[in-house]
Design an enzyme around this catalytic site. Structure first.
Site, short mmCIF file in Angstrom:
data_model
loop_
_atom_site.label_atom_id
_atom_site.label_comp_id
_atom_site.label_asym_id
_atom_site.label_seq_id
_atom_site.Cartn_x
_atom_site.Cartn_y
_atom_site.Cartn_z
N PHE A 127 16.67 25.08 -35.10
CA PHE A 127 15.38 25.73 -35.36
C PHE A 127 15.35 27.16 -34.79
CE2 PHE A 127 14.48 21.20 -35.58
CZ PHE A 127 13.70 21.11 -36.72
N SER A 128 16.52 27.74 -34.61
CA SER A 128 16.62 29.05 -33.97
C SER A 128 16.10 30.18 -34.84
CB SER A 128 18.09 29.32 -33.61
OG SER A 128 18.29 30.67 -33.29
N ASN A 129 15.13 30.94 -34.31
CA ASN A 129 14.66 32.14 -35.01
C ASN A 129 15.77 33.17 -35.14
OD1 ASN A 129 11.95 31.23 -35.26
ND2 ASN A 129 11.53 31.81 -33.15
N HIS A 130 16.66 33.19 -34.15
CA HIS A 130 17.78 34.14 -34.17
C HIS A 130 18.71 33.85 -35.35
CE1 HIS A 130 21.36 36.34 -32.99
NE2 HIS A 130 22.03 35.21 -32.92
N ILE A 131 18.95 32.58 -35.63
CA ILE A 131 19.82 32.21 -36.75
C ILE A 131 19.24 32.74 -38.06
CG2 ILE A 131 20.61 30.25 -38.15
CD1 ILE A 131 22.25 30.60 -35.60
#
Length: 299
Positions: free
Chosen positions: A55-59
């Site tokens: 759920f990474s925003n960075h990804i």
């Protein structure tokens, strides 16, 4: 912000809307990726590889930024079980679904293997499989990210006494610490438990003592929450029209307001809170809340 608690304690609170930069590459993600993308191009790399949770925003930000800049993107995702039925994973995960739409390739690895992601053996295996690539660390924090985050504060922001931000990997606050004026105090609100962030930040700041971390508002750790936090986020949205996320900015603003109530800020002080984005993760968070029959975040 116009809130009764601010008038009562004679404190001014402003929010810097970094979340409005871009729908997916918003806030500190834009700042962290800006010079990393430039460096990848300078090195004539065609592919960016990075790391993160499902759920990474960075990804997602890396996938979109890569797509916009004509670069291939690869994500090493923690949790090999997620790769066993990719279609099911994507149907339940808007973050990865959107990243895939932007051309990102996923490599799902076990949590044990993920812990060794920076080892020479692990990296060599990635190079054997994917060829040459430019690496951005998990969360995006490196020297290029700090350079980008140093640009968050502008000359107009020198009027503030306190600069507040949520803290994940320590990159954003490091940039703020480096660019803050002598009279300003930077306060970080970690979203994770533990004191390891002090050491992370010291790696990037230039012998500065103008900052501190307040570890009282992590709500149990990364992605942990309670009904008080969700209620606060909904109330803040109703009173200000500004949506906060439950992982980072919601905890930070909750902490700021609580400290104001406890008279931790002197009268007439001006506080600037940095909204670092993360709004796109609310959909997935609400799915968890729905399954538990709990109050959802009203976006």
């Amino acid at each position: 912000m116009k809130l009764p608690v601010l008038e009562e304690h004679k404190v001014e609170l402003f929010v810097k809307r970094e979340d409005l930069i871009h729908p997916f590459i918003s806030g500190n993600k834009f700042r962290k990726l800006k010079y990393n993308i430039k460096e990848a191009k300078n090195q004539q790399k065609k592919t960016i590889l990075t790391f993160g949770g499902a759920f990474s925003n960075h990804i997602l930000a890396t996938a979109v930024a890569g797509n916009l800049n004509g670069l291939k993107t690869i994500a090493i995702i923690r949790g090999d079980e997620l790769g066993r039925d990719l279609e099911k994973t994507l149907s339940n995960n808007s973050t990865l679904r959107e990243a895939k739409k932007n051309g990102m390739t996923f490599e799902f690895v076990s949590r044990e293997a993920y812990r060794n992601k920076t080892s020479e053996e692990f990296v060599n295996k990635l190079k054997e499989k994917f060829g040459d690539f430019y690496t951005i660390p998990e969360g995006g924090t490196n020297d290029f990210a700090i350079k980008g985050c140093e640009e968050i504060l502008t000359k107009e922001d020198s009027k503030f006494d306190y600069i507040c931000c949520a803290v994940g990997t320590g990159g954003t606050i490091s940039g703020l610490i480096n660019s803050a004026k002598k009279h300003q105090k930077v306060i970080g609100f970690p979203a994770l438990k533990g004191d390891f962030l002090q050491n992370e930040i010291h790696q990037f700041v230039r012998n500065k003592e103008n900052w501190r971390l307040n570890t009282d508002y992590h709500f149990g750790g990364y992605a942990k929450y309670n009904e008080d936090l969700v209620s606060f986020i909904n109330q803040f949205k109703e009173e200000t029209t500004i949506l906060l996320d439950p992982i980072y900015t919601g905890k930070m603003v909750f902490g700021i307001i609580d400290l104001i109530k406890k008279n931790k800020f002197s009268e007439q002080r001006k506080i600037l809170a940095i909204h670092t984005g993360g709004i796109q993760g609310i959909g997935g968070f609400n799915e968890k809340l729905k399954k538990k029959n709990q109050q959802i975040i009203k976006s």
